[in-house]
Design a protein around this motif. Structure first.
Motif, PDB file in Angstrom:
ATOM      1  N   ALA A   1      20.794   4.689  39.174  1.00 18.25           N
ATOM      2  CA  ALA A   1      21.301   5.099  40.611  1.00 18.25           C
ATOM      3  C   ALA A   1      22.157   6.801  40.346  1.00 18.25           C
ATOM      4  N   VAL A   2      21.786   7.526  39.125  1.00 17.15           N
ATOM      5  CA  VAL A   2      21.586   8.825  39.133  1.00 17.15           C
ATOM      6  C   VAL A   2      20.507   9.508  38.772  1.00 17.15           C
ATOM      7  N   GLN A   3      19.517   9.277  38.217  1.00 21.76           N
ATOM      8  CA  GLN A   3      18.195   8.995  38.611  1.00 21.76           C
ATOM      9  C   GLN A   3      18.080   9.898  40.115  1.00 21.76           C
ATOM     10  N   VAL A   4      18.072   8.752  41.016  1.00 19.45           N
ATOM     11  CA  VAL A   4      18.108   8.607  42.487  1.00 19.45           C
ATOM     12  C   VAL A   4      19.056   9.761  43.018  1.00 19.45           C
ATOM     13  N   ASN A   5      19.582  10.289  42.535  1.00 15.35           N
ATOM     14  CA  ASN A   5      20.938  10.745  43.257  1.00 15.35           C
ATOM     15  C   ASN A   5      20.476  12.501  42.745  1.00 15.35           C
ATOM     16  N   SER A   6      20.147  12.445  41.871  1.00 16.17           N
ATOM     17  CA  SER A   6      19.056  13.654  41.180  1.00 16.17           C
ATOM     18  C   SER A   6      17.884  14.032  42.445  1.00 16.17           C
ATOM     19  N   GLN A   7      17.383  12.509  42.603  1.00 13.53           N
ATOM     20  CA  GLN A   7      16.421  12.815  43.493  1.00 13.53           C
ATOM     21  C   GLN A   7      17.045  13.687  45.383  1.00 13.53           C
ATOM     22  N   PHE A   8      17.727  12.932  45.383  1.00 10.88           N
ATOM     23  CA  PHE A   8      19.381  13.237  46.852  1.00 10.88           C
ATOM     24  C   PHE A   8      19.609  14.655  46.738  1.00 10.88           C
ATOM     25  N   HIS A   9      19.851  15.413  46.062  1.00 12.62           N
ATOM     26  CA  HIS A   9      20.447  16.653  45.925  1.00 12.62           C
ATOM     27  C   HIS A   9      19.524  17.712  45.827  1.00 12.62           C
ATOM     28  N   LEU A  10      18.321  17.119  45.436  1.00 11.74           N
ATOM     29  CA  LEU A  10      16.683  17.929  45.096  1.00 11.74           C
ATOM     30  C   LEU A  10      16.292  18.095  46.752  1.00 11.74           C
ATOM     31  N   GLU A  11      16.223  17.314  47.290  1.00 11.88           N
ATOM     32  CA  GLU A  11      15.486  16.645  48.689  1.00 11.88           C
ATOM     33  C   GLU A  11      16.442  17.585  49.361  1.00 11.88           C
ATOM     34  N   LEU A  12      18.023  17.308  49.586  1.00 12.51           N
ATOM     35  CA  LEU A  12      18.628  17.819  49.845  1.00 12.51           C
ATOM     36  C   LEU A  12      18.605  19.560  49.943  1.00 12.51           C
TER      37      LEU A  12
ATOM     38  N   ARG B   1      15.175  20.600  49.024  1.00  7.39           N
ATOM     39  CA  ARG B   1      14.057  20.872  50.136  1.00  7.39           C
ATOM     40  C   ARG B   1      14.545  21.353  51.448  1.00  7.39           C
ATOM     41  N   MET B   2      15.935  20.898  52.176  1.00  7.95           N
ATOM     42  CA  MET B   2      15.712  20.689  53.168  1.00  7.95           C
ATOM     43  C   MET B   2      16.036  21.927  54.336  1.00  7.95           C
ATOM     44  N   SER B   3      17.108  22.029  53.369  1.00  5.75           N
ATOM     45  CA  SER B   3      17.734  23.855  53.521  1.00  5.75           C
ATOM     46  C   SER B   3      16.232  24.672  52.959  1.00  5.75           C
ATOM     47  N   GLU B   4      15.233  25.074  52.834  1.00  2.00           N
ATOM     48  CA  GLU B   4      14.326  25.622  53.517  1.00  2.00           C
ATOM     49  C   GLU B   4      14.426  26.665  52.213  1.00  2.00           C
ATOM     50  N   GLY B   5      15.434  26.829  51.213  1.00  5.25           N
ATOM     51  CA  GLY B   5      15.732  27.990  50.094  1.00  5.25           C
ATOM     52  C   GLY B   5      15.071  27.826  48.915  1.00  5.25           C
ATOM     53  N   PRO B   6      13.895  28.984  48.802  1.00 12.01           N
ATOM     54  CA  PRO B   6      13.225  28.022  47.495  1.00 12.01           C
ATOM     55  C   PRO B   6      14.218  28.568  46.036  1.00 12.01           C
ATOM     56  N   ILE B   7      14.930  29.950  46.642  1.00  7.04           N
ATOM     57  CA  ILE B   7      16.220  30.261  45.462  1.00  7.04           C
ATOM     58  C   ILE B   7      16.570  29.647  44.724  1.00  7.04           C
ATOM     59  N   LEU B   8      17.206  28.664  45.515  1.00  7.04           N
ATOM     60  CA  LEU B   8      17.852  27.685  45.532  1.00  7.04           C
ATOM     61  C   LEU B   8      17.877  26.241  45.261  1.00  7.04           C
ATOM     62  N   LEU B   9      16.969  26.435  45.629  1.00  5.64           N
ATOM     63  CA  LEU B   9      15.717  25.081  45.291  1.00  5.64           C
ATOM     64  C   LEU B   9      15.590  25.227  43.327  1.00  5.64           C
ATOM     65  N   GLU B  10      14.888  26.304  43.071  1.00  2.83           N
ATOM     66  CA  GLU B  10      14.921  26.464  42.023  1.00  2.83           C
ATOM     67  C   GLU B  10      15.755  26.843  41.013  1.00  2.83           C
ATOM     68  N   LEU B  11      16.958  27.434  41.579  1.00  8.89           N
ATOM     69  CA  LEU B  11      17.801  27.222  40.106  1.00  8.89           C
ATOM     70  C   LEU B  11      18.908  25.732  40.007  1.00  8.89           C
ATOM     71  N   VAL B  12      18.460  24.962  41.518  1.00 13.05           N
ATOM     72  CA  VAL B  12      19.315  23.509  41.124  1.00 13.05           C
ATOM     73  C   VAL B  12      18.400  22.846  40.318  1.00 13.05           C
ATOM     74  N   GLU B  13      17.014  22.969  40.336  1.00 12.44           N
ATOM     75  CA  GLU B  13      15.924  22.055  39.596  1.00 12.44           C
ATOM     76  C   GLU B  13      16.072  22.428  38.539  1.00 12.44           C
ATOM     77  N   GLY B  14      15.883  23.696  37.555  1.00 12.95           N
ATOM     78  CA  GLY B  14      16.030  24.302  36.879  1.00 12.95           C
ATOM     79  C   GLY B  14      17.690  24.027  36.202  1.00 12.95           C
ATOM     80  N   LEU B  15      18.808  23.782  36.686  1.00 16.23           N
ATOM     81  CA  LEU B  15      19.982  22.822  36.648  1.00 16.23           C
ATOM     82  C   LEU B  15      19.680  21.513  35.457  1.00 16.23           C
ATOM     83  N   TRP B  16      18.675  21.078  36.519  1.00 11.80           N
ATOM     84  CA  TRP B  16      19.012  19.929  36.507  1.00 11.80           C
ATOM     85  C   TRP B  16      17.745  18.984  34.997  1.00 11.80           C
ATOM     86  N   VAL B  17      16.638  20.115  34.573  1.00  9.80           N
ATOM     87  CA  VAL B  17      15.907  20.350  33.143  1.00  9.80           C
ATOM     88  C   VAL B  17      16.532  20.773  32.363  1.00  9.80           C
ATOM     89  N   ARG B  18      18.154  21.759  32.613  1.00  6.11           N
ATOM     90  CA  ARG B  18      18.213  22.077  31.117  1.00  6.11           C
ATOM     91  C   ARG B  18      19.485  21.382  30.957  1.00  6.11           C
TER      92      ARG B  18
END
Length: 142
Positions: A33-44, A46-63
């Motif tokens: 559930a925790v793993q899929v929750n990260s997919q939920f937030h990353l997909e959200l 992506r939906m915002s079409e804000g590449p900088i936001l996506l890059e920041l959030v992806e970086g946060l998840w990775v780090r």
């Protein structure tokens, strides 16, 4: 911005991810559930079409992923789907204010859980206090 940009199909896909979280949670698969929750937030993001936001959030998840996983897994039995459901409803209504409010609640709940986990971990992982040298007994007279 996702509330104004997301297509009905993208919202349906986000809702399907949310349903997977709920199903995994109900089955007691909290790590899943925790793993899929990260997919939920990353997909959200992506939906915002804000590449900088996506890059920041992806970086946060990775780090912080391993720590986030432990914090989320520790509180997973208490997780409630309400903020995600409110967010999906706000996306369908194209209501950015309601979407932001739902995300704020979701992030705030996560943050409170994370801080509680960190405080608990600090307490359990703290090194024992240094031993004080034993005071020798006074010499016996007589």
């Amino acid at each position: 911005e996702a509330a104004l940009r997301a297509s009905p199909e993208a919202i349906d896909a986000l809702e399907a991810i949310h349903r997977r979280i709920v199903a995994l949670h109900a089955a007691g698969d909290y790590p899943g559930a925790v793993q899929v929750n990260s997919q939920f937030h990353l997909e959200l993001c992506r939906m915002s079409e804000g590449p900088i936001l996506l890059e920041l959030v992806e970086g946060l998840w990775v780090r912080t992923g391993p720590t986030l996983w432990h914090a989320d897994a520790a509180r997973a039995p208490r997780w409630r789907p309400g903020p995600h459901e409110d967010l999906i409803a706000a996306l369908r209504a194209r209501d950015p204010d309601a979407a932001r409010a739902a995300m704020r609640i979701d992030v705030d709940r996560w943050l409170r859980g994370y801080l509680a986990y960190a405080a608990d971990t600090e307490t359990h992982d703290a090194a024992p206090p240094p031993a004080t040298p034993a005071t020798p007994a006074p010499p016996r007279s007589g």
